[in-house]
Design a protein around this motif. Structure first.
Motif, PDB file in Angstrom:
ATOM      1  N   GLN A  93      80.407  -3.638   5.762  1.00  0.00           N
ATOM      2  CA  GLN A  93      79.532  -2.568   6.240  1.00  0.00           C
ATOM      3  C   GLN A  93      79.122  -2.811   7.691  1.00  0.00           C
ATOM      4  O   GLN A  93      79.080  -1.872   8.502  1.00  0.00           O
ATOM      5  CB  GLN A  93      78.288  -2.461   5.345  1.00  0.00           C
ATOM      6  N   LYS A  95      80.829  -4.438   9.996  1.00  0.00           N
ATOM      7  CA  LYS A  95      82.003  -4.165  10.838  1.00  0.00           C
ATOM      8  C   LYS A  95      82.231  -2.663  10.982  1.00  0.00           C
ATOM      9  O   LYS A  95      82.605  -2.181  12.051  1.00  0.00           O
ATOM     10  CB  LYS A  95      83.261  -4.827  10.255  1.00  0.00           C
ATOM     11  N   LEU A  96      82.008  -1.917   9.925  1.00  0.00           N
ATOM     12  CA  LEU A  96      82.177  -0.473   9.968  1.00  0.00           C
ATOM     13  C   LEU A  96      81.169   0.174  10.909  1.00  0.00           C
ATOM     14  O   LEU A  96      81.520   1.018  11.733  1.00  0.00           O
ATOM     15  CB  LEU A  96      82.043   0.098   8.558  1.00  0.00           C
ATOM     16  N   LEU A  97      79.906  -0.262  10.823  1.00  0.00           N
ATOM     17  CA  LEU A  97      78.885   0.266  11.731  1.00  0.00           C
ATOM     18  C   LEU A  97      79.190  -0.094  13.177  1.00  0.00           C
ATOM     19  O   LEU A  97      79.012   0.721  14.084  1.00  0.00           O
ATOM     20  CB  LEU A  97      77.501  -0.265  11.336  1.00  0.00           C
ATOM     21  N   GLU A  98      79.653  -1.311  13.382  1.00  0.00           N
ATOM     22  CA  GLU A  98      79.999  -1.743  14.740  1.00  0.00           C
ATOM     23  C   GLU A  98      81.145  -0.907  15.299  1.00  0.00           C
ATOM     24  O   GLU A  98      81.118  -0.517  16.470  1.00  0.00           O
ATOM     25  CB  GLU A  98      80.389  -3.226  14.701  1.00  0.00           C
ATOM     26  N   SER A  99      82.115  -0.594  14.476  1.00  0.00           N
ATOM     27  CA  SER A  99      83.235   0.212  14.963  1.00  0.00           C
ATOM     28  C   SER A  99      82.774   1.642  15.259  1.00  0.00           C
ATOM     29  O   SER A  99      83.275   2.274  16.187  1.00  0.00           O
ATOM     30  CB  SER A  99      84.375   0.209  13.952  1.00  0.00           C
ATOM     31  N   TYR A 100      81.810   2.155  14.476  1.00  0.00           N
ATOM     32  CA  TYR A 100      81.265   3.484  14.778  1.00  0.00           C
ATOM     33  C   TYR A 100      80.521   3.489  16.100  1.00  0.00           C
ATOM     34  O   TYR A 100      80.569   4.436  16.873  1.00  0.00           O
ATOM     35  CB  TYR A 100      80.336   3.960  13.660  1.00  0.00           C
ATOM     36  N   LYS A 101      79.802   2.404  16.394  1.00  0.00           N
ATOM     37  CA  LYS A 101      79.038   2.330  17.642  1.00  0.00           C
ATOM     38  C   LYS A 101      79.974   2.251  18.842  1.00  0.00           C
ATOM     39  O   LYS A 101      79.665   2.761  19.908  1.00  0.00           O
ATOM     40  CB  LYS A 101      78.098   1.129  17.621  1.00  0.00           C
ATOM     41  N   CYS A 103      82.848   3.562  19.025  1.00  0.00           N
ATOM     42  CA  CYS A 103      83.628   4.786  19.104  1.00  0.00           C
ATOM     43  C   CYS A 103      82.897   5.805  19.987  1.00  0.00           C
ATOM     44  O   CYS A 103      81.696   5.992  19.892  1.00  0.00           O
ATOM     45  CB  CYS A 103      83.794   5.341  17.698  1.00  0.00           C
ATOM     46  N   CYS A 104      83.620   6.451  20.853  1.00  0.00           N
ATOM     47  CA  CYS A 104      83.025   7.509  21.673  1.00  0.00           C
ATOM     48  C   CYS A 104      84.065   8.607  21.887  1.00  0.00           C
ATOM     49  O   CYS A 104      85.261   8.366  21.831  1.00  0.00           O
ATOM     50  CB  CYS A 104      82.528   6.961  22.998  1.00  0.00           C
TER      51      CYS A 104
END
Length: 116
Positions: A93, A95-101, A103-104
């Motif tokens: 979870q 890692k998933l949040l970090e990848s969303y952050k 992402c732009c």
């Protein structure tokens, strides 16, 4: 009808040969079948013995290895608890949040359709 000497001799010899062959076949056949039957039984018993020996050896080795582990082994305690499942879930979870952050979305004004 009188048969010639050669015909009578041929018949007598063929009859004697047939009797000898029947006697030898009737006495030899049971001995051969009994010998091959006993060899087949010995072969089957040998294969069953080898299979049984290896099966017992594997079982004893497995039981011995389990006995050496012991119930208070830290590895078994770690596996028995459910902590590592939660830790893995939390890590995924994060890692998933970090990848969303990271992402732009960049908008290219020149590529946007213009309704004209």
């Amino acid at each position: 009808l009188a048969l010639s000497n050669t015909t009578a001799l041929d018949l007598l010899l063929s009859k004697l040969l047939q009797e000898c062959l029947e006697r030898s076949n009737s006495s030899a056949a049971p001995q051969e079948s009994a010998a091959s039957g006993s060899l087949a039984i010995i072969y089957v018993l040998l294969m069953l013995g080898l299979f049984g020996f290896f099966s017992v050896a594997v079982m004893v080795t497995n039981l011995r290895a389990r006995r050496l582990e012991g119930p208070r082994d830290p590895y078994n305690t770690y596996i028995a608890t459910d902590v590592w499942h939660r830790k893995d879930r939390e890590y995924i979870q994060a890692k998933l949040l970090e990848s969303y952050k990271l992402c732009c979305v960049l908008e290219n004004q020149l590529a946007v359709e213009q309704p004209s």
